[in-house]
Design an enzyme around this catalytic site. Structure first.
Site, short mmCIF file in Angstrom:
data_model
loop_
_atom_site.label_atom_id
_atom_site.label_comp_id
_atom_site.label_asym_id
_atom_site.label_seq_id
_atom_site.Cartn_x
_atom_site.Cartn_y
_atom_site.Cartn_z
N CYS A 175 5.63 -2.09 -8.21
CA CYS A 175 4.21 -1.21 -8.16
C CYS A 175 5.81 0.27 -8.95
O CYS A 175 6.83 0.93 -8.44
CB CYS A 175 4.65 -0.55 -6.57
SG CYS A 175 4.05 0.39 -6.56
N CYS A 197 9.77 2.59 -2.34
CA CYS A 197 8.88 2.40 -3.61
C CYS A 197 9.41 2.94 -4.97
O CYS A 197 9.77 4.25 -4.48
CB CYS A 197 7.18 2.44 -2.69
SG CYS A 197 5.98 3.08 -3.74
N1 SAH Z 1 -0.12 3.49 -2.48
C1 SAH Z 1 -0.83 3.05 -1.92
C2 SAH Z 1 -1.11 1.83 -2.83
C3 SAH Z 1 -0.03 1.86 -4.34
S1 SAH Z 1 1.51 0.96 -3.81
C4 SAH Z 1 -0.28 2.01 -1.21
O1 SAH Z 1 0.68 2.39 -0.72
O2 SAH Z 1 -0.60 1.82 -0.74
C5 SAH Z 1 0.65 -1.03 -3.70
C6 SAH Z 1 1.57 -1.93 -2.53
O3 SAH Z 1 2.54 -1.98 -2.83
C7 SAH Z 1 1.00 -1.00 -1.77
O4 SAH Z 1 1.33 -2.28 -0.59
C8 SAH Z 1 3.59 -1.07 -1.31
O5 SAH Z 1 3.79 -0.60 -0.34
C9 SAH Z 1 3.55 -1.84 -2.15
N2 SAH Z 1 5.23 -1.66 -2.49
C10 SAH Z 1 5.65 -0.59 -2.68
N3 SAH Z 1 6.90 -0.82 -2.96
C11 SAH Z 1 7.54 -1.65 -3.25
C12 SAH Z 1 8.19 -2.81 -3.14
N4 SAH Z 1 9.32 -1.97 -4.05
N5 SAH Z 1 8.70 -4.07 -2.90
C13 SAH Z 1 7.02 -4.08 -2.52
N6 SAH Z 1 6.01 -3.80 -2.46
C14 SAH Z 1 6.07 -2.80 -3.03
FE1 SF4 Z 2 3.92 4.91 -0.46
FE2 SF4 Z 2 2.14 4.00 -2.59
FE3 SF4 Z 2 3.09 6.62 -3.13
FE4 SF4 Z 2 4.19 3.80 -3.35
S1 SF4 Z 2 2.58 4.25 -4.23
S2 SF4 Z 2 5.24 6.29 -2.26
S3 SF4 Z 2 4.04 3.33 -1.51
S4 SF4 Z 2 1.71 5.51 -1.47
#
Ligand code: SAH
Ligand code: SF4
Length: 341
Positions: free
Chosen positions: A332, A112
């Site tokens: 994200c 992420c």
């Molecule tokens: N922190 C929360 C909400 C924000 S992230 C969470 O993790 O659920 C929202 C979604 O985007 C999450 O399901 C996360 O796994 C996804 N996500 C994060 N980075 C990503 C990436 N590089 N490619 C695809 N999905 C991603």
């Molecule tokens: Fe993990 Fe969601 Fe935080 Fe990204 S935004 S580091 S997916 S918890």
């Protein structure tokens, strides 16, 4: 910065004015938001001018459009220099806004972009609500092809972990649902599995949807992808999701970022199928959006197809998320990533 005021405290902004002015201001902010104070037509010019520079708690730094105008991404900048991203996506009869709840995130999921940059600060309720108000104003006054003139859905899937900023997110939910009048059923909070927050949310008055970002079906792999799993392992996350479903009767969705050769094999599909069947949950697969600091790649189409087939065999509903706005870094944390790197 009116959105940073509790809506019940707006009177302070128009001190000395009759009470109906407070109600008019509340409507311009929360019921049919405008992008500029100049559009607050029934308020005297003096009030509009006094609010002009402070209507929003941020300014628009970058605005990008993709998918023939059906995806729009904003990078807002606060006076203290923090970047806030929001993405608006139009579908036939539907307009969904993805909002950020924190600047950065401390939880460090490996794939992420937000996690890779670490944590900056929590967003205030007004900074979350203002993202919603901005998109509402945009849809009503400017519009998007094929979209309704108002938001139909809000998802907390932008930057940050909403349940790690619980009290402020709770106040933002209160304003979005009770003051702006959005239906709780059209709001989704996405969590990576912060168990205490999931339990608290189950006891709130609003039946919002809960999305749980799973990404792995065993603790060993999940410990690696989602470091928070060492504190709240899969079994506890599953129990908290079940508790939410039982209290709210809202179907949980399980989010799963598809990473090539990492979590897209048959074992993981079977594990996910079992968890989703036990929870009567819906599964949403998200092809990985590659990030600057990780060599990970998205799963290929054929692998995704096989994975979907295996999970569906458990009687589970599976969808694969479209890759909206990829060319504008709409995933994200990614617009911020490209502006900083
Ligand atoms: N922190 C929360 C909400 C924000 S992230 C969470 O993790 O659920 C929202 C979604 O985007 C999450 O399901 C996360 O796994 C996804 N996500 C994060 N980075 C990503 C990436 N590089 N490619 C695809 N999905 C991603
Ligand atoms: Fe993990 Fe969601 Fe935080 Fe990204 S935004 S580091 S997916 S918890």
């Amino acid at each position: 910065m009116p959105y940073l005021h509790n809506p019940e405290d707006l009177a302070r902004l128009v001190e000395g004015e009759p009470a109906y002015r407070v109600e008019q201001l509340r409507e311009w902010l929360y019921v049919h938001p405008v992008l500029e104070t100049g559009s607050m037509t029934n308020l005297p010019r003096s009030i509009r001018e006094s609010l002009a520079d402070t209507l929003w708690p941020f300014r628009v730094e970058i605005e990008r459009s993709a998918d023939g105008g059906r995806t729009r991404k904003w990078l807002f900048r606060t006076p203290d220099g923090v970047a806030i991203e929001a993405v608006l996506m139009a579908y036939p009869g539907r307009a969904t806004l993805c909002v950020s709840s924190q600047a950065g995130c401390a939880l460090g999921c490996t794939f992420c972009a937000t996690g890779q940059f670490g944590f900056e600060r929590h967003l205030q309720p007004g900074e979350i609500v203002a993202q919603v108000a901005y998109a509402q104003g945009f849809l009503r006054l400017i519009g998007m092809p094929g979209a309704p003139d108002h938001l139909t859905n809000v998802v907390f899937m932008g930057m940050g972990e909403p349940l790690a900023n619980y009290d402020r997110v709770r106040e933002a939910l209160r304003r979005i649902i009770d003051v702006m009048g959005m239906s709780a059923r059209s709001v989704t909070v996405s969590t990576v599995g912060l168990v205490p927050g999931m339990k608290r949310l189950a006891d709130e008055p609003w039946p919002v949807n809960l999305a749980v970002s799973l990404h792995a079906a065993d603790n060993e792999l999940r410990n690696h992808l989602v470091p928070l799993n060492r504190r709240y392992p899969l079994e506890e996350v599953e129990d908290a999701a079940r508790n939410y479903f039982e209290k709210k009767r809202r179907r949980i969705s399980l989010e799963w970022t598809m990473i090539s050769s990492v979590n897209d094999g048959a074992d993981q599909a079977h594990g996910l199928g079992e968890i989703a069947r036990r929870l009567k949950a819906h599964v949403n697969l998200i092809p990985l959006n590659p990030t600057p600091l990780s060599p990970d790649r998205p799963s290929d189409q054929a692998t995704i197809k096989d994975f979907v087939r295996l999970v569906r065999a458990y009687g589970v509903a599976v969808t694969v998320r479209d890759t909206r706005g990829r060319d504008i870094d709409a995933a994200c944390g990614q617009l911020r990533a490209t502006t900083k790197v």
